[in-house]
Design a protein around this motif. Structure first.
Motif, mmCIF file in Angstrom:
data_model
loop_
_atom_site.group_PDB
_atom_site.id
_atom_site.type_symbol
_atom_site.label_atom_id
_atom_site.label_comp_id
_atom_site.label_asym_id
_atom_site.label_seq_id
_atom_site.Cartn_x
_atom_site.Cartn_y
_atom_site.Cartn_z
ATOM 1 N N LYS A 151 0.835 -1.209 0.000
ATOM 2 C CA LYS A 151 0.000 0.000 0.000
ATOM 3 C C LYS A 151 0.867 1.254 0.000
ATOM 4 C CE LYS A 151 -3.892 -2.118 2.390
ATOM 5 N NZ LYS A 151 -4.592 -2.236 3.676
ATOM 6 N N LEU A 152 1.984 1.222 0.742
ATOM 7 C CA LEU A 152 2.910 2.358 0.729
ATOM 8 C C LEU A 152 3.461 2.586 -0.680
ATOM 9 C CD1 LEU A 152 5.058 1.848 3.971
ATOM 10 C CD2 LEU A 152 3.221 3.503 3.618
ATOM 11 N N ALA A 153 3.829 1.500 -1.342
ATOM 12 C CA ALA A 153 4.371 1.599 -2.699
ATOM 13 C C ALA A 153 3.316 2.154 -3.654
ATOM 14 C CB ALA A 153 4.875 0.236 -3.171
ATOM 15 N N LEU A 154 2.072 1.715 -3.514
ATOM 16 C CA LEU A 154 0.998 2.222 -4.373
ATOM 17 C C LEU A 154 0.798 3.725 -4.185
ATOM 18 C CD1 LEU A 154 -1.678 -0.620 -4.177
ATOM 19 C CD2 LEU A 154 -0.343 0.080 -6.179
ATOM 20 N N LYS A 155 0.896 4.190 -2.950
ATOM 21 C CA LYS A 155 0.757 5.628 -2.688
ATOM 22 C C LYS A 155 1.842 6.423 -3.407
ATOM 23 C CE LYS A 155 -1.544 5.375 1.791
ATOM 24 N NZ LYS A 155 -1.406 5.605 3.239
ATOM 25 N N VAL A 156 3.067 5.891 -3.396
ATOM 26 C CA VAL A 156 4.163 6.561 -4.093
ATOM 27 C C VAL A 156 3.874 6.602 -5.591
ATOM 28 C CG1 VAL A 156 6.619 6.429 -4.706
ATOM 29 C CG2 VAL A 156 5.887 6.044 -2.345
ATOM 30 N N GLU A 157 3.402 5.493 -6.155
ATOM 31 C CA GLU A 157 3.083 5.456 -7.583
ATOM 32 C C GLU A 157 1.974 6.438 -7.931
ATOM 33 O OE1 GLU A 157 4.639 4.187 -10.209
ATOM 34 O OE2 GLU A 157 6.162 3.691 -8.721
ATOM 35 N N GLU A 158 0.959 6.532 -7.068
ATOM 36 C CA GLU A 158 -0.120 7.495 -7.302
ATOM 37 C C GLU A 158 0.419 8.926 -7.304
ATOM 38 O OE1 GLU A 158 -2.961 6.628 -4.222
ATOM 39 O OE2 GLU A 158 -3.598 4.759 -5.175
ATOM 40 N N LYS A 159 1.312 9.220 -6.386
ATOM 41 C CA LYS A 159 1.913 10.554 -6.335
ATOM 42 C C LYS A 159 2.765 10.814 -7.580
ATOM 43 C CE LYS A 159 1.744 10.988 -1.359
ATOM 44 N NZ LYS A 159 2.442 11.215 -0.111
ATOM 45 N N ASN A 160 3.475 9.796 -8.045
ATOM 46 C CA ASN A 160 4.272 9.947 -9.252
ATOM 47 C C ASN A 160 3.374 10.204 -10.454
ATOM 48 O OD1 ASN A 160 6.674 9.899 -10.914
ATOM 49 N ND2 ASN A 160 5.939 7.921 -11.629
ATOM 50 N N GLN A 161 2.270 9.469 -10.556
ATOM 51 C CA GLN A 161 1.355 9.679 -11.678
ATOM 52 C C GLN A 161 0.768 11.088 -11.644
ATOM 53 O OE1 GLN A 161 -1.449 6.450 -11.547
ATOM 54 N NE2 GLN A 161 0.038 4.958 -12.291
ATOM 55 N N ALA A 162 0.428 11.571 -10.446
ATOM 56 C CA ALA A 162 -0.096 12.936 -10.325
ATOM 57 C C ALA A 162 0.956 13.949 -10.758
ATOM 58 C CB ALA A 162 -0.544 13.201 -8.894
ATOM 59 N N LEU A 163 2.199 13.707 -10.390
ATOM 60 C CA LEU A 163 3.285 14.592 -10.799
ATOM 61 C C LEU A 163 3.462 14.554 -12.312
ATOM 62 C CD1 LEU A 163 5.699 16.449 -10.024
ATOM 63 C CD2 LEU A 163 7.058 14.363 -9.891
ATOM 64 N N GLN A 164 3.478 13.353 -12.884
ATOM 65 C CA GLN A 164 3.678 13.217 -14.331
ATOM 66 C C GLN A 164 2.551 13.858 -15.124
ATOM 67 O OE1 GLN A 164 6.611 12.239 -15.493
ATOM 68 N NE2 GLN A 164 7.181 11.909 -13.342
ATOM 69 N N SER A 165 1.367 13.920 -14.555
ATOM 70 C CA SER A 165 0.234 14.537 -15.258
ATOM 71 C C SER A 165 0.421 16.045 -15.409
ATOM 72 C CB SER A 165 -1.077 14.240 -14.535
ATOM 73 O OG SER A 165 -1.153 14.968 -13.328
ATOM 74 N N LYS A 166 1.367 16.615 -14.674
ATOM 75 C CA LYS A 166 1.653 18.044 -14.773
ATOM 76 C C LYS A 166 2.623 18.357 -15.910
ATOM 77 C CE LYS A 166 0.618 18.789 -9.993
ATOM 78 N NZ LYS A 166 0.592 19.733 -8.976
ATOM 79 N N LEU A 167 3.127 17.329 -16.540
ATOM 80 C CA LEU A 167 4.024 17.505 -17.671
ATOM 81 C C LEU A 167 3.187 17.743 -18.922
ATOM 82 C CD1 LEU A 167 6.999 17.396 -18.596
ATOM 83 C CD2 LEU A 167 6.680 14.955 -18.990
ATOM 84 N N VAL A 168 3.297 18.905 -19.519
ATOM 85 C CA VAL A 168 2.522 19.264 -20.705
ATOM 86 C C VAL A 168 3.500 19.648 -21.809
ATOM 87 C CG1 VAL A 168 0.773 20.816 -21.631
ATOM 88 C CG2 VAL A 168 0.645 20.084 -19.252
ATOM 89 N N ASP A 169 3.407 18.948 -22.925
ATOM 90 C CA ASP A 169 4.291 19.219 -24.064
ATOM 91 C C ASP A 169 5.758 19.252 -23.654
ATOM 92 O OD1 ASP A 169 2.155 19.375 -25.855
ATOM 93 O OD2 ASP A 169 1.849 21.507 -25.425
ATOM 94 N N GLY A 170 6.156 18.311 -22.834
ATOM 95 C CA GLY A 170 7.549 18.194 -22.432
ATOM 96 C C GLY A 170 7.998 19.204 -21.389
ATOM 97 N N LYS A 171 7.079 20.021 -20.863
ATOM 98 C CA LYS A 171 7.424 21.018 -19.852
ATOM 99 C C LYS A 171 6.546 20.806 -18.628
ATOM 100 C CE LYS A 171 8.932 24.496 -23.101
ATOM 101 N NZ LYS A 171 8.798 25.867 -23.541
ATOM 102 N N TRP A 172 7.108 21.167 -17.511
ATOM 103 C CA TRP A 172 6.372 21.019 -16.257
ATOM 104 C C TRP A 172 5.415 22.180 -16.071
ATOM 105 C CZ3 TRP A 172 6.417 16.528 -13.998
ATOM 106 C CH2 TRP A 172 7.490 15.681 -14.220
ATOM 107 N N ASP A 173 4.166 21.861 -15.816
ATOM 108 C CA ASP A 173 3.136 22.863 -15.526
ATOM 109 C C ASP A 173 2.954 22.917 -14.024
ATOM 110 O OD1 ASP A 173 1.104 24.725 -15.877
ATOM 111 O OD2 ASP A 173 -0.432 23.155 -16.074
ATOM 112 N N ILE A 174 3.871 23.620 -13.366
ATOM 113 C CA ILE A 174 3.855 23.659 -11.907
ATOM 114 C C ILE A 174 3.407 25.015 -11.427
ATOM 115 C CG2 ILE A 174 5.268 23.398 -9.836
ATOM 116 C CD1 ILE A 174 7.032 21.486 -11.357
#
Length: 174
Positions: A151-174
């Motif tokens: 479950k801890l590992a899944l939480k990390v993966e979910e956070k990574n996916q949320a972070l990766q979703s901020k990548l737009v056209d090769g740039k970070w939308d932060i």
């Protein structure tokens, strides 16, 4: 074979002001269906009580002791001196030294009187360490711990996916 419901951990704190730090520890142990005894006992103000508790802990059904203290933080070591049960020390941040005094008091035990020590205010890791220790005698806890870590590992993966979703056209939308 013992059920994990037979497992019992004592949480001993030097002051009731330590309780907020230990709430996550208590909750986590209860999530693993471990019986938890909680008490306030001071190595300095009630040394006889500390000694008596530690000497009788095993016969009273305690499997592991988690002891939390700040400042001089002698409680975990005093309890360890009077029992052969595993003692996990939780240094509490409670002084101008930001808990370093407590950490060093707990971790620097003399040879033959070990205290497993977690980070300053690391009470949840103390609970996890207690479960890992208990899993030697309560194999069901080992399986529960494997599930917990997944479950801890899944939480990390979910956070990574949320972070990766901020990548737009090769740039970070932060």
């Amino acid at each position: 074979m013992c059920s994990s419901k037979d497992a019992r951990v004592a949480i001993v704190m030097g002051s009731d002001s330590d309780l907020p730090t230990l709430k996550g520890c208590i909750k986590l142990l209860q999530e693993f269906n471990i019986k938890v005894d909680v008490m306030v006992c001071s190595a300095h103000r009630t040394p006889e009580k500390a000694s008596d508790f530690a000497k009788k802990a095993e016969e009273n059904g305690i499997d592991v002791i988690i002891a939390a203290a700040g400042k001089a933080a002698h409680l975990p070591g005093v309890l360890a001196a009077y029992t052969t049960l595993p003692v996990i020390g939780v240094p509490i941040k409670s002084s101008t030294l930001d808990g370093m005094d407590a950490l060093l008091s707990i971790v620097q035990m003399p040879s033959g009187i070990p205290v497993a020590t977690v980070a300053i205010d690391g009470a949840e890791n103390a609970a996890i360490l207690a479960v890992q220790i208990l899993s030697v005698g309560y194999p069901g806890l080992r399986e529960e711990m494997k599930s917990f870590k997944k479950k801890l590992a899944l939480k990390v993966e979910e956070k990574n996916q949320a972070l990766q979703s901020k990548l737009v056209d090769g740039k970070w939308d932060i």
